[in-house]
Design an enzyme around this catalytic site. Structure first.
Site, PDB file in Angstrom:
ATOM      1  N   CYS A 146     -14.811 -26.491 -15.185  1.00  0.00           N
ATOM      2  CA  CYS A 146     -16.011 -26.968 -14.490  1.00  0.00           C
ATOM      3  C   CYS A 146     -15.830 -26.921 -12.965  1.00  0.00           C
ATOM      4  CB  CYS A 146     -16.354 -28.369 -14.962  1.00  0.00           C
ATOM      5  SG  CYS A 146     -14.945 -29.504 -15.014  1.00  0.00           S
TER       6      CYS A 146
HETATM    7  N1  LIG Z   1     -16.120 -32.205 -20.549  1.00  0.00           N
HETATM    8  C1  LIG Z   1     -16.305 -31.250 -19.654  1.00  0.00           C
HETATM    9  O1  LIG Z   1     -17.068 -31.418 -18.698  1.00  0.00           O
HETATM   10  C2  LIG Z   1     -15.594 -29.958 -19.796  1.00  0.00           C
HETATM   11  C3  LIG Z   1     -14.652 -29.721 -20.774  1.00  0.00           C
HETATM   12  N2  LIG Z   1     -14.040 -28.507 -20.855  1.00  0.00           N
HETATM   13  C4  LIG Z   1     -13.050 -28.233 -21.900  1.00  0.00           C
HETATM   14  O2  LIG Z   1     -13.699 -28.089 -23.148  1.00  0.00           O
HETATM   15  C5  LIG Z   1     -12.869 -28.570 -24.199  1.00  0.00           C
HETATM   16  C6  LIG Z   1     -13.601 -29.693 -24.924  1.00  0.00           C
HETATM   17  O3  LIG Z   1     -13.882 -30.717 -23.982  1.00  0.00           O
HETATM   18  P1  LIG Z   1     -14.706 -32.013 -24.331  1.00  0.00           P
HETATM   19  O4  LIG Z   1     -15.806 -31.670 -25.236  1.00  0.00           O
HETATM   20  O5  LIG Z   1     -14.996 -32.679 -23.049  1.00  0.00           O
HETATM   21  O6  LIG Z   1     -13.602 -32.854 -25.103  1.00  0.00           O
HETATM   22  P2  LIG Z   1     -13.800 -34.050 -26.133  1.00  0.00           P
HETATM   23  O7  LIG Z   1     -12.540 -34.817 -26.079  1.00  0.00           O
HETATM   24  O8  LIG Z   1     -15.073 -34.760 -25.854  1.00  0.00           O
HETATM   25  O9  LIG Z   1     -13.933 -33.313 -27.531  1.00  0.00           O
HETATM   26  C7  LIG Z   1     -12.925 -32.500 -28.076  1.00  0.00           C
HETATM   27  C8  LIG Z   1     -13.068 -32.491 -29.588  1.00  0.00           C
HETATM   28  O10 LIG Z   1     -11.996 -31.708 -30.103  1.00  0.00           O
HETATM   29  C9  LIG Z   1     -11.723 -32.134 -31.442  1.00  0.00           C
HETATM   30  N3  LIG Z   1     -10.288 -32.060 -31.696  1.00  0.00           N
HETATM   31  C10 LIG Z   1      -9.692 -31.243 -32.590  1.00  0.00           C
HETATM   32  N4  LIG Z   1      -8.381 -31.400 -32.573  1.00  0.00           N
HETATM   33  C11 LIG Z   1      -8.115 -32.360 -31.680  1.00  0.00           C
HETATM   34  C12 LIG Z   1      -6.926 -32.978 -31.228  1.00  0.00           C
HETATM   35  N5  LIG Z   1      -5.728 -32.618 -31.686  1.00  0.00           N
HETATM   36  N6  LIG Z   1      -7.029 -33.938 -30.274  1.00  0.00           N
HETATM   37  C13 LIG Z   1      -8.221 -34.301 -29.776  1.00  0.00           C
HETATM   38  N7  LIG Z   1      -9.385 -33.739 -30.182  1.00  0.00           N
HETATM   39  C14 LIG Z   1      -9.327 -32.790 -31.115  1.00  0.00           C
HETATM   40  C15 LIG Z   1     -12.260 -33.548 -31.551  1.00  0.00           C
HETATM   41  O11 LIG Z   1     -13.266 -33.508 -32.528  1.00  0.00           O
HETATM   42  P3  LIG Z   1     -12.922 -33.772 -34.076  1.00  0.00           P
HETATM   43  O12 LIG Z   1     -12.172 -35.048 -34.119  1.00  0.00           O
HETATM   44  O13 LIG Z   1     -14.282 -33.855 -34.678  1.00  0.00           O
HETATM   45  O14 LIG Z   1     -12.131 -32.585 -34.505  1.00  0.00           O
HETATM   46  C16 LIG Z   1     -12.913 -33.859 -30.222  1.00  0.00           C
HETATM   47  O15 LIG Z   1     -14.156 -34.500 -30.364  1.00  0.00           O
HETATM   48  C17 LIG Z   1     -11.571 -29.029 -23.539  1.00  0.00           C
HETATM   49  O16 LIG Z   1     -10.626 -27.994 -23.539  1.00  0.00           O
HETATM   50  C18 LIG Z   1     -12.022 -29.340 -22.117  1.00  0.00           C
HETATM   51  O17 LIG Z   1     -10.972 -29.318 -21.235  1.00  0.00           O
HETATM   52  C19 LIG Z   1     -14.353 -27.491 -20.018  1.00  0.00           C
HETATM   53  C20 LIG Z   1     -15.285 -27.663 -19.034  1.00  0.00           C
HETATM   54  C21 LIG Z   1     -15.940 -28.919 -18.820  1.00  0.00           C
HETATM   55  C1  LIG Z   2     -13.460 -35.724 -14.762  1.00  0.00           C
HETATM   56  C2  LIG Z   2     -12.374 -34.954 -15.472  1.00  0.00           C
HETATM   57  O1  LIG Z   2     -11.425 -35.527 -15.979  1.00  0.00           O
HETATM   58  N1  LIG Z   2     -12.509 -33.626 -15.532  1.00  0.00           N
HETATM   59  C3  LIG Z   2     -11.585 -32.763 -16.200  1.00  0.00           C
HETATM   60  C4  LIG Z   2     -11.989 -31.341 -16.038  1.00  0.00           C
HETATM   61  C5  LIG Z   2     -12.842 -30.835 -17.153  1.00  0.00           C
HETATM   62  C6  LIG Z   2     -12.595 -29.359 -17.441  1.00  0.00           C
HETATM   63  O2  LIG Z   2     -13.159 -28.427 -16.942  1.00  0.00           O
HETATM   64  O3  LIG Z   2     -11.560 -29.210 -18.243  1.00  0.00           O
HETATM   65  P1  LIG Z   2     -10.596 -28.039 -18.660  1.00  0.00           P
HETATM   66  O4  LIG Z   2     -10.209 -27.211 -17.527  1.00  0.00           O
HETATM   67  O5  LIG Z   2      -9.409 -28.764 -19.190  1.00  0.00           O
HETATM   68  O6  LIG Z   2     -11.297 -27.251 -19.676  1.00  0.00           O
HETATM   69  C7  LIG Z   2     -10.190 -32.896 -15.617  1.00  0.00           C
HETATM   70  O7  LIG Z   2     -10.025 -33.206 -14.448  1.00  0.00           O
HETATM   71  O8  LIG Z   2      -9.241 -32.551 -16.344  1.00  0.00           O
END
Ligand SMILES: NC(=O)C1=CN([C@@H]2O[C@H](COP(=O)(O)OP(=O)(O)OC[C@H]3O[C@@H](n4cnc5c(N)ncnc54)[C@H](OP(=O)(O)O)[C@@H]3O)[C@@H](O)[C@H]2O)C=CC1
Ligand SMILES: CC(=O)N[C@@H](CCC(=O)OP(=O)(O)O)C(=O)O
Length: 342
Positions: A146
């Site tokens: 992000c």
């Molecule tokens: N949040 C953001 O703004 C952004 C996030 N990302 C990336 O996208 C990915 C998902 O992020 P986000 O949706 O925020 O994360 P969350 O923690 O909200 O969701 C991740 C999901 O992964 C599943 N999961 C499966 N295996 C595991 C495990 N071993 N440990 C934890 N969770 C597990 C879980 O669902 P279940 O239990 O149903 O399997 C969980 O709800 C990450 O790699 C993050 O860094 C990238 C850009 C922005």
């Molecule tokens: C507020 C906050 O905690 N933000 C996340 C970035 C989210 C993201 O882009 O995560 P990945 O690069 O891991 O996909 C962080 O700093 O790790």
């Protein structure tokens, strides 16, 4: 297209469901969960009751999925992606496993061994406005982080045009708490973030090498940046403010012209009218990025700002934009809305 989502219960997973439910060419046929298999998605998230009448399954991806979104913590997707690709499933990884070209850089910043370095050459860094041609025809897309999305949209055209002093870049970034995902942690629970504003990951955030990789490619030489993220007491949104020295003879019009040249035909990137500065609410809920810059005459430095929604252009919206490109669809299919604010 028959779509599958792993990590469907997470924040970016939910955002994928929200956006794909309004996508005319996509049908969600599989939602995978490591912890809630067998439960009804709409039972857990009633806001999706009509759109996501799919039961959560375990993480065994069924046949018939054309494209799989992996919205999982880093380290998991890389270990499994080879299997999906061998079965002809296109993979869009929302995590970080395929973003860095060099496994040793991943291992240094993520502090784990890369599970599948042999797949790195197959992956494309999926920032469509900057790498569109490279995405077409690929099967493995590394959806950008992000903070990098906002930072790169602002800086890459200016570096490609050779307008900035490359060693002067300071990126001051702020994010809403949804950026940290759904899981609770000491640093992100309510009483730690509400009515509070704090830097974190100072000089060691994992997005630093991702930003540097892409900026170095744009500049044509290795460069380093100062990058400091902050947590803001709001749910969605990223605002980055960047300070950059400009090359001798360069003025504000040159900088603005480089943006216009890059983004004239882009539907999701908006260079705001002079004097109008990006706000996170412009971007909230939509797949759009808003940019502004000026040259501070007193210091001679450019001040550059970009706002996106971390969950949409910073994650799930961009992932769908990448899917549209992979399947030769209009890039804005399912993503036309400007967001939740008027
Ligand atoms: N949040 C953001 O703004 C952004 C996030 N990302 C990336 O996208 C990915 C998902 O992020 P986000 O949706 O925020 O994360 P969350 O923690 O909200 O969701 C991740 C999901 O992964 C599943 N999961 C499966 N295996 C595991 C495990 N071993 N440990 C934890 N969770 C597990 C879980 O669902 P279940 O239990 O149903 O399997 C969980 O709800 C990450 O790699 C993050 O860094 C990238 C850009 C922005
Ligand atoms: C507020 C906050 O905690 N933000 C996340 C970035 C989210 C993201 O882009 O995560 P990945 O690069 O891991 O996909 C962080 O700093 O790790």
């Amino acid at each position: 297209m028959r779509v599958g989502i792993l990590g469907a219960t997470g924040y970016t997973g939910q955002e994928l469901v929200r956006l794909l439910s309004n996508h005319a060419a996509a049908e969600i046929i599989y939602l995978g969960s490591s912890s809630m298999a067998g439960k009804s998605y709409a039972g857990i998230f009633p806001q999706f009751s009509s759109e996501a009448a799919v039961e959560l399954q375990d993480e065994t991806v069924p046949d018939g999925v054309d494209v799989l979104f992996c919205a999982l913590p880093h380290g998991i997707t890389a270990a499994r992606a080879g299997n999906y690709l061998a079965r002809g499933i296109k993979v869009i990884d929302l995590g970080a496993d395929f973003r860095l070209h060099r496994p040793e850089v991943y291992e240094k910043w993520y502090k784990v061994k890369h599970p599948a370095p042999e797949l790195l050459p197959e992956a494309v860094y999926g920032l469509p406005e900057l790498h569109r041609n490279g995405i077409n025809g690929k099967s493995l897309v590394a959806n950008p982080g992000c903070y990098p999305t906002a930072t790169l949209l602002a800086l890459v055209p200016l570096l490609r045009a050779g307008l900035l002093q490359e060693d002067s870049l300071i990126v001051d970034a702020k994010s809403g708490v949804s950026g940290a995902g759904r899981g609770a942690s000491l640093g992100t629970h309510f009483s730690e973030v509400n009515e509070n504003f704090k830097p974190y990951g100072v000089a060691e955030h994992r997005h630093t090498p991702e930003i540097e990789q892409e900026l170095s490619e744009a500049a044509g030489r290795e460069l380093v940046v100062s990058f400091t993220p902050h947590l803001v007491p709001m749910i969605r949104g990223i605002l980055v403010t960047i300070y950059a020295g400009i090359k001798e003879g360069v003025d504000e019009d040159d900088l603005r012209a480089a943006w216009q040249e890059s983004y004239r035909d882009e539907v999701f990137v908006h260079v705001l009218p002079e004097g109008v500065w990006p706000q996170t609410k412009f971007a909230s809920g939509g797949n759009h990025a808003f940019l502004q810059l000026m040259v501070d005459r007193r210091t001679g430095r450019a001040v550059i700002a970009a706002a996106i929604d971390n969950l949409v252009k910073g994650a799930s919206g961009q992932a769908i934009q990448n899917m549209n490109i992979l399947f030769g669809l209009p890039e804005d299919l399912g993503l036309k809305g400007r967001g939740m604010w008027p």
